[in-house]
Design an enzyme around this catalytic site. Structure first.
Site, mmCIF file in Angstrom:
data_model
loop_
_atom_site.group_PDB
_atom_site.id
_atom_site.type_symbol
_atom_site.label_atom_id
_atom_site.label_comp_id
_atom_site.label_asym_id
_atom_site.label_seq_id
_atom_site.Cartn_x
_atom_site.Cartn_y
_atom_site.Cartn_z
ATOM 1 N N ARG B 303 0.854 -1.191 0.000
ATOM 2 C CA ARG B 303 0.000 0.000 0.000
ATOM 3 C C ARG B 303 0.889 1.239 0.000
ATOM 4 O O ARG B 303 1.616 1.469 0.963
ATOM 5 C CB ARG B 303 -0.878 0.024 1.260
ATOM 6 C CG ARG B 303 -1.799 -1.178 1.401
ATOM 7 C CD ARG B 303 -3.165 -0.899 0.809
ATOM 8 N NE ARG B 303 -3.952 -2.115 0.697
ATOM 9 C CZ ARG B 303 -4.889 -2.486 1.564
ATOM 10 N NH1 ARG B 303 -5.127 -1.719 2.615
ATOM 11 N NH2 ARG B 303 -5.557 -3.591 1.387
ATOM 12 N N GLU B 305 0.656 4.184 0.780
ATOM 13 C CA GLU B 305 -0.039 5.239 1.507
ATOM 14 C C GLU B 305 0.988 6.033 2.285
ATOM 15 O O GLU B 305 1.734 5.452 3.077
ATOM 16 C CB GLU B 305 -0.990 4.577 2.495
ATOM 17 C CG GLU B 305 -2.341 5.206 2.579
ATOM 18 C CD GLU B 305 -3.232 4.432 3.517
ATOM 19 O OE1 GLU B 305 -3.636 3.319 3.136
ATOM 20 O OE2 GLU B 305 -3.475 4.934 4.621
ATOM 21 N N ARG B 311 0.116 2.391 12.977
ATOM 22 C CA ARG B 311 -0.450 1.125 12.529
ATOM 23 C C ARG B 311 -0.394 0.904 11.020
ATOM 24 O O ARG B 311 -1.021 -0.008 10.524
ATOM 25 C CB ARG B 311 -1.895 1.008 13.015
ATOM 26 C CG ARG B 311 -2.760 2.113 12.496
ATOM 27 C CD ARG B 311 -4.115 2.091 13.179
ATOM 28 N NE ARG B 311 -5.092 2.735 12.347
ATOM 29 C CZ ARG B 311 -6.398 2.566 12.471
ATOM 30 N NH1 ARG B 311 -6.844 1.774 13.379
ATOM 31 N NH2 ARG B 311 -7.214 3.200 11.668
ATOM 32 N N HIS B 312 0.320 1.767 10.305
ATOM 33 C CA HIS B 312 0.400 1.585 8.856
ATOM 34 C C HIS B 312 1.806 1.206 8.414
ATOM 35 O O HIS B 312 2.786 1.797 8.859
ATOM 36 C CB HIS B 312 -0.001 2.867 8.137
ATOM 37 C CG HIS B 312 -1.476 3.098 8.130
ATOM 38 N ND1 HIS B 312 -2.109 3.960 8.983
ATOM 39 C CD2 HIS B 312 -2.457 2.552 7.367
ATOM 40 C CE1 HIS B 312 -3.407 3.950 8.749
ATOM 41 N NE2 HIS B 312 -3.648 3.108 7.776
ATOM 42 N N GLU B 454 -9.606 -1.332 13.846
ATOM 43 C CA GLU B 454 -10.119 -2.184 12.789
ATOM 44 C C GLU B 454 -9.062 -3.166 12.318
ATOM 45 O O GLU B 454 -7.918 -2.782 12.073
ATOM 46 C CB GLU B 454 -10.566 -1.300 11.633
ATOM 47 C CG GLU B 454 -11.153 -2.074 10.477
ATOM 48 C CD GLU B 454 -10.860 -1.396 9.159
ATOM 49 O OE1 GLU B 454 -11.128 -0.193 9.068
ATOM 50 O OE2 GLU B 454 -10.322 -2.058 8.248
ATOM 51 N N SER B 457 -11.871 -5.724 7.044
ATOM 52 C CA SER B 457 -12.967 -5.088 6.337
ATOM 53 C C SER B 457 -13.431 -6.108 5.317
ATOM 54 O O SER B 457 -12.631 -6.606 4.536
ATOM 55 C CB SER B 457 -12.420 -3.851 5.622
ATOM 56 O OG SER B 457 -13.343 -2.826 5.663
ATOM 57 N N ARG B 505 -0.694 -6.389 12.341
ATOM 58 C CA ARG B 505 -1.624 -5.626 13.155
ATOM 59 C C ARG B 505 -2.329 -6.519 14.166
ATOM 60 O O ARG B 505 -2.532 -6.151 15.325
ATOM 61 C CB ARG B 505 -2.653 -4.928 12.270
ATOM 62 C CG ARG B 505 -3.224 -3.681 12.908
ATOM 63 C CD ARG B 505 -4.314 -3.096 12.086
ATOM 64 N NE ARG B 505 -3.809 -2.087 11.162
ATOM 65 C CZ ARG B 505 -4.587 -1.228 10.514
ATOM 66 N NH1 ARG B 505 -5.883 -1.273 10.703
ATOM 67 N NH2 ARG B 505 -4.065 -0.354 9.691
#
Lengths: 281, 531
Positions: B303, B305, B311-312, B454, B457, B505
């Site tokens: 990812r 991002e 947490r990323h 979370e 998903s 995670r």
């Protein structure tokens, strides 16, 4: 032999056998009917629907399900979920009876969970709230939630609205809370006090007391039940539920006096105690 | 001036010079004499030392192990040093955790993974002064082979993992020496944060750890974390295989971005470019359309991002599930939650040692859960948040602080750290999410949370090519780019649903840690590409 001709059974014998079967069948049916009548006759009236109560000084009117809003607070769109944390070593029998009564009055979503603090729970405790409702996956369709969690707790605990209510502890206190949801509390303060007194006696003398206290309580029960069908008189109430459950859990039902036995049978005949008997070991 | 005078002066000078020179010579001679004396003394000492070192053969630096020979020697692991082996003479290979000389004795603590044991070397008839001195000067982290007798101790050695025994060293050899200056000290690396501040002792900050990951991974805490993570992976696989799932491998170099164009890494692919897969989504679904019914895959997810949060990561390990169902997507939710519960139970029952080790440095509440898993509906969550004073719309997505608050509210009421939130609003979900049949504002989608964060998903996927095209157009997606995806549903596709979790995670949240880099061996984020 005249009965057997050519290896075949005489038709006359066959007819006789059939008549005998018919008579026996009708006898069994008759017996079942009489049994049912006997139960209805010997079991005192125990309808918790207040509209059939005898007219007393304070008349209770059946208010239906709208009273849930007044009892529990406005419905904000969330399922009103009552969470009960109980130790699998001490199943709260009176709460199971109250659950059955709640299911008759409201649409209740019942679920049983095992908390991670407990490793093994006997199967009867997992199915003590009865089979899962067919629509249980759509939580919104229910008016009330009843979530029983088997957990390693020292004292039974109920949580409802954690923002505005502190947890309620103790089986008797949770029982009082749930009974109020049935809108069947006696209105007259004297009767309410008597009910509370019986509940406390059951919890402190029967459940937690020694054999001496238990004997004394059983004698009081016996004499009270000699005067009226239920503990508070003509009406079945929470006092009967809690006392009966305490007697059953302590295993005192088999040795109890006549009035107490009759009363226990009446409780059983009502049908609300069906969930309790499988758990008595 | 007459010549005679000059001559005289010259003679004087010469005399003076020769005097100076004499003096100089004398000094040099003295110096040389002293030096010679010193050397002689040293030589004498050395000779003495050599003469006295009766233990010369029992210690030293071994030649580098180049597989010169096959020694028939069994090496006992530190974790197996228990009172049962008392009085046995055994060989151990371990690292030097600490070494301390005290007069004629040297105390060593030897370490292998999470296990430590005390070793003692004392001057006596087995060990010489030189041998003890050699042991005391060994650098930390060096790998050594030690022959020793296992001895029971009366008083437990609290500071070691093997508390009931100690080793009395007979021979000690260095297999691989460590440099003297370590970039970080292991004791500092396992020290709890608070303790460091209070007693003024050092702790190691995250960047230093990550820069010297090889040493940081040797600590007991790191060993415990990654063993537990291995357990998570294994439990995931075992549980799903037992449920009849098939493990698949999906390609990571793909032609089109699956989740949306923004956060994807581009790679040059011969004459064109390609992308690194953001999730195995498309391929999992194609496997379902290919009749594999229940599949899972474990593999990297990329990812791009630019989020520098706790947490990323830009690369992490994804554990993904996809399953065909009969009539209702709750069949899939039940399967996924049951898998998660089996993982939690497995960790609770088989990894207590690791959990306790991590808690020593990073204390946290034990992870609690319910079986069967608690499932709440989105509307209920909104009502609970509103009752707690949060202003939000019915169809709004949950912000991270709201998710955390919801997690706390659920924990307060149900005492569980893990729950499912079902029926999310359609507007905030990807285009391939199946809308709710009874209410077009909502969808058949769900999120799962651990400790209020979370972790998964998922949703029922649209398995009808027509509806999928409509939903894609509604989201403004270029149909050309997803043509192959839509095509896979044109030839009979079963109703299916699924979801995916991140291994790092889940491990972080199960242990109650606060940064995902602690549970990623060699983490990747916008600012870190090595080691």
């Amino acid at each position: 032999m005249p009965m057997y001709k050519n290896g075949e059974v005489d038709p006359a014998l066959k007819a006789l056998e059939e008549r005998q079967d018919e008579v026996l069948r009708r006898l069994y049916e008759l017996k079942a009917t009489v049994d049912g009548l006997a139960k209805t006759v010997t079991t005192p009236d125990a309808d918790l629907d207040a509209s059939t109560l005898s007219r007393g000084p304070a008349e209770a009117v059946f208010r239906g399900t709208a009273d849930l809003d007044s009892l529990l607070g406005k419905d904000l769109g969330a399922l009103r979920d009552i969470v009960i944390n109980a130790n699998p070593g001490h199943p709260p029998l009176s709460l199971l009876v109250l659950h059955a009564l709640l299911c008759q009055r409201y649409q209740v979503l019942s679920s049983v969970h095992v908390h991670s603090s407990v490793s093994v729970v006997p199967p009867p405790l997992l199915s003590c709230l009865g089979p899962r409702h067919i629509d249980s996956y759509v939580r919104q369709r229910f008016q009330l939630g009843f979530t029983l969690i088997w957990k390693d707790v020292s004292e039974l605990q109920m949580k409802f609205n954690t923002q505005s209510m502190c947890p309620i502890e103790g089986e008797a206190n949770v029982a009082r809370f749930l009974f109020r949801l049935l809108s069947a509390e006696p209105q007259d303060p004297v009767t309410v006090t008597q009910m509370d007194s019986w509940i406390d006696t059951a919890v402190f003398q029967l459940a937690e007391g020694g054999s001496k206290e238990q004997a004394v309580t059983l004698r009081s029960l016996n004499s009270a039940l000699g005067r009226s069908p239920w503990l508070l008189g003509q009406e079945f109430s929470l006092a009967d539920i809690v006392c009966a459950c305490c007697v059953l859990r302590a295993g005192l039902n088999t040795s109890a006096a006549a009035n107490v036995q009759r009363w226990l049978e009446s409780c059983q005949n009502l049908g609300h105690f069906d969930c309790v008997y499988p758990l008595l070991q | 001036m007459t010549k005679e005078n000059v001559q005289g002066a010259g003679e004087d000078e010469q005399q003076a010079q020769s005097k100076k020179a004499l003096k100089k010579q004398q000094k040099e001679a003295e110096k040389a004499a002293k030096k010679a004396e010193k050397q002689a003394k040293l030589a004498a000492e050395q000779q003495e030392a050599d003469e006295d070192d009766f233990a010369k053969d029992r210690y030293g630096i071994s030649p580098m192990v180049q597989s010169q020979q096959k020694l028939d020697r069994a090496l006992v692991r530190v974790q197996d040093l228990t009172p049962e082996k008392a009085e046995q003479q055994i060989w151990v290979r371990a690292r030097i955790h600490t070494s301390r000389a005290k007069g004629k004795q040297c105390f060593l603590v030897l370490r292998h993974q999470q296990f430590t044991v005390q070793a003692l070397l004392a001057v006596g008839d087995r060990a010489s002064k030189q041998m003890v001195k050699f042991a005391a000067n060994l650098t930390k982290e060096s790998i050594i082979d030690v022959e020793a007798v296992v001895k029971k101790v009366e008083q437990k050695i609290e500071s070691c993992s093997q508390q009931d025994v100690e080793l009395h060293v007979e021979r000690i050899f260095v297999i691989s020496q460590s440099e003297a200056r370590l970039p970080l000290q292991l004791e500092d690396a396992v020290r709890p944060e608070g303790e460091g501040d209070e007693e003024g002792r050092a702790t190691v900050n995250q960047d230093t750890r990550l820069d010297n990951r090889v040493i940081d991974l040797r600590t007991t805490t790191s060993q415990a974390i990654f063993r537990l993570q291995s357990g998570v992976c294994q439990l995931f696989r075992d549980t799903l295989i037992n449920k009849g799932f098939v493990e698949i491998q999906t390609p990571k170099i793909i032609s089109a971005a699956s989740e949306g164009g923004a956060n994807v890494f581009t790679v040059s692919y011969f004459k064109t470019s390609a992308y690194l897969a953001q999730s195995p989504q498309l391929y999992k679904q194609m496997c379902i359309c290919a009749d594999f019914d229940k599949v899972f895959c474990v593999g990297p997810v990329f990812r791009a991002e630019d989020s520098n949060t706790h947490r990323h990561l830009t690369e992490f390990v994804g554990l993904d599930i996809e399953m065909a169902f009969n009539y209702h997507y709750h069949e899939v939710i039940d399967s996924i939650t049951d898998t998660m519960v089996q993982i939690f139970k497995g960790l609770r029952d088989r990894f207590q040692t690791e959990i306790q080790t991590v808690n020593k440095q990073y204390p946290s509440e034990p992870f609690k859960f319910l079986e069967p898993t608690l499932r709440l509906e989105y509307k209920e969550a909104v009502a609970m948040l509103k009752a707690a004073g949060v202003e939000m719309g019915d169809e709004e997505d949950l912000s991270t602080p709201n998710e955390k608050l919801l997690g706390r509210l659920v924990k307060e009421k149900y005492d569980t750290d893990f729950y499912v939130l079902d029926k999310y609003p359609l507007a905030v979900r990807p285009f391939y999410t199946m809308p709710d049949p009874n209410n077009t504002k909502y969808s058949n989608s769900y999120d799962m949370f651990m400790r209020g964060e979370e972790i998964l998903s998922g949703a029922q996927r649209v398995h009808d090519a027509q509806l999928l095209t409509e939903r894609a157009m509604h989201h403004g997606i270029d149909l050309e780019k997803i043509k192959a995806y839509i095509d896979s549903f044109r030839y009979g596709a079963p109703p299916h649903a699924g979801g995916g979790i991140g291994l790092e995670r889940v491990t972080m949240l199960y242990l109650g840690l606060h940064n995902v880099r602690q549970t990623s061996m060699f983490p990747r984020d916008p600012k870190r590409l090595t080691p």
